[in-house]
Write an enzyme that holds these catalytic residues in place. Structure first.
Site, mmCIF file in Angstrom:
data_model
loop_
_atom_site.group_PDB
_atom_site.id
_atom_site.type_symbol
_atom_site.label_atom_id
_atom_site.label_comp_id
_atom_site.label_asym_id
_atom_site.label_seq_id
_atom_site.Cartn_x
_atom_site.Cartn_y
_atom_site.Cartn_z
ATOM 1 N N CYS A 21 14.902 -20.649 -21.306
ATOM 2 C CA CYS A 21 13.769 -20.645 -22.215
ATOM 3 C C CYS A 21 12.849 -21.508 -21.860
ATOM 4 C CB CYS A 21 14.219 -20.919 -23.650
ATOM 5 S SG CYS A 21 15.746 -20.382 -24.188
ATOM 6 N N VAL A 31 14.702 -26.489 -26.961
ATOM 7 C CA VAL A 31 13.667 -26.753 -25.953
ATOM 8 C C VAL A 31 13.367 -24.886 -25.744
ATOM 9 C CG1 VAL A 31 13.787 -28.647 -25.058
ATOM 10 C CG2 VAL A 31 15.048 -26.791 -23.972
ATOM 11 N N GLU A 86 9.465 -21.253 -30.091
ATOM 12 C CA GLU A 86 10.155 -20.003 -29.752
ATOM 13 C C GLU A 86 9.368 -19.443 -28.357
ATOM 14 O OE1 GLU A 86 12.674 -18.371 -30.839
ATOM 15 O OE2 GLU A 86 12.966 -19.879 -32.357
ATOM 16 N N SER A 87 10.023 -19.556 -27.363
ATOM 17 C CA SER A 87 9.661 -19.203 -26.158
ATOM 18 C C SER A 87 8.543 -17.732 -26.056
ATOM 19 C CB SER A 87 10.543 -19.209 -25.019
ATOM 20 O OG SER A 87 11.640 -18.176 -25.405
HETATM 21 N N1 LIG Z 1 14.805 -18.614 -29.468
HETATM 22 C C1 LIG Z 1 14.590 -19.907 -28.881
HETATM 23 C C2 LIG Z 1 15.823 -20.431 -28.144
HETATM 24 C C3 LIG Z 1 15.848 -21.745 -27.863
HETATM 25 C C4 LIG Z 1 17.081 -22.481 -26.947
HETATM 26 O O1 LIG Z 1 18.061 -22.059 -27.344
HETATM 27 N N2 LIG Z 1 16.965 -23.274 -26.023
HETATM 28 C C5 LIG Z 1 18.066 -23.812 -25.388
HETATM 29 C C6 LIG Z 1 17.809 -23.755 -23.718
HETATM 30 S S1 LIG Z 1 17.650 -22.129 -23.355
HETATM 31 C C7 LIG Z 1 18.350 -25.213 -25.788
HETATM 32 O O2 LIG Z 1 17.598 -26.000 -26.182
HETATM 33 N N3 LIG Z 1 19.585 -25.262 -25.883
HETATM 34 C C8 LIG Z 1 20.142 -26.752 -26.258
HETATM 35 C C9 LIG Z 1 20.600 -26.866 -27.429
HETATM 36 O O3 LIG Z 1 20.948 -25.704 -28.199
HETATM 37 O O4 LIG Z 1 21.137 -27.854 -28.144
HETATM 38 C C10 LIG Z 1 13.499 -19.841 -27.850
HETATM 39 O O5 LIG Z 1 13.322 -18.876 -27.276
HETATM 40 O O6 LIG Z 1 12.758 -20.845 -27.669
#
Ligand SMILES: N[C@@H](CCC(=O)N[C@@H](CS)C(=O)NCC(=O)O)C(=O)O
Length: 250
Positions: A12, A53, A65-66
């Site tokens: 993301c 993130v 939200e990306s």
């Molecule tokens: N729907 C959100 C999803 C964001 C997301 O899940 N980011 C992940 C990385 S791709 C993250 O922060 N993972 C760490 C966690 O969930 O603790 C977006 O697209 O920004």
């Protein structure tokens, strides 16, 4: 001023860094080390209460939200345009970005999250419970527990495979001779899908690879990897820990 809260390896974050790079936009980088749970600290939760993130902050205003961040960037900094002006073409482009949003993470999570298991294994029972208690949503708390005890289920893995397959089948059927997903126009469709497709090639070579029947998707992926902005945005930012390595091009 633009500020980006991100973590180098995450799909993301790459999605948004690529959009910024295509526009040639400078931003202040705030690297969050997920292995130190920096994205669960109160100061970051004040910006993104979901504790994930990326987050973009523009003149003090957080955008989350990306998929929505990239649309915001294109709306505020329209040069070069990354969305079609025609409403019908725009709706079609958003089907691609929604495909990335709906299925991208699902395709890569069980494999990607194996990465956190050794980090969690080093924690004492007390430290572990403290880390889990700081995760702000039930859904992610469950995911962190699964990562800790390596308990992603057969169903999770099946869901990942099905999501990966869905993305690749849609691209294979839709890209034609391209060069891009919307034909001659390079758009957010290409940008939003790339980080997930890159990982799908890594994790599921039987779904996307030389032995899978996916020549058009592979050709698109190669064209994407040649773009200077892709090379630039896959390079970890200067404030990333030295252990962070780019994964593009595998
Ligand atoms: N729907 C959100 C999803 C964001 C997301 O899940 N980011 C992940 C990385 S791709 C993250 O922060 N993972 C760490 C966690 O969930 O603790 C977006 O697209 O920004």
């Amino acid at each position: 001023m633009l500020e980006l809260y991100h973590a180098g390896l995450t799909t993301c974050s790459k999605k948004v860094r690529l959009c910024l790079a295509e526009k040639g936009l400078d931003y202040r980088s705030h690297y969050l080390d997920l292995r130190k749970f920096e994205h669960h600290r109160p100061e970051y939760l004040a910006i993104n209460p979901n504790g994930v993130v990326p987050a973009l902050v523009h003149d003090g205003e957080p955008i989350l939200e990306s998929m929505l961040i990239n649309e915001y960037i294109d709306a505020v900094f329209p040069d070069p345009p990354l969305r079609p002006a025609d409403p019908l073409a725009l709706a079609r482009m958003r089907l691609w970005t929604k495909l990335a949003d709906n299925y991208g993470l699902a395709a890569v999570v069980p494999n990607t999250w194996a990465f956190y298991q050794p980090v969690l294994a080093r924690l004492s029972a007390d430290e572990y419970e403290k880390v889990i208690a700081q995760v702000p949503t039930d859904e992610r708390r469950e995911q962190w527990r699964k990562a800790a005890d390596n308990s992603f289920s057969a169903h999770d893995h099946e869901k990942a495979r099905a999501s990966a397959k869905r993305i690749v089948e849609k691209i294979e059927a839709g890209v034609g001779d391209g060069p891009w997903l919307m034909g001659q126009a390079y758009t957010l469709a290409d940008i939003d899908l790339l980080p997930y497709v890159d990982r799908i090639a890594l994790y599921f070579p039987d779904i996307l690879g030389p032995d899978a029947d996916t020549p058009r998707t592979l050709a698109w992926l190669e064209r994407m990897r040649e773009r200077p902005a892709v090379k630039e945005s896959y390079t970890p930012s200067a404030d990333a820990p030295a252990s962070v390595v780019p994964v593009a091009g595998k």
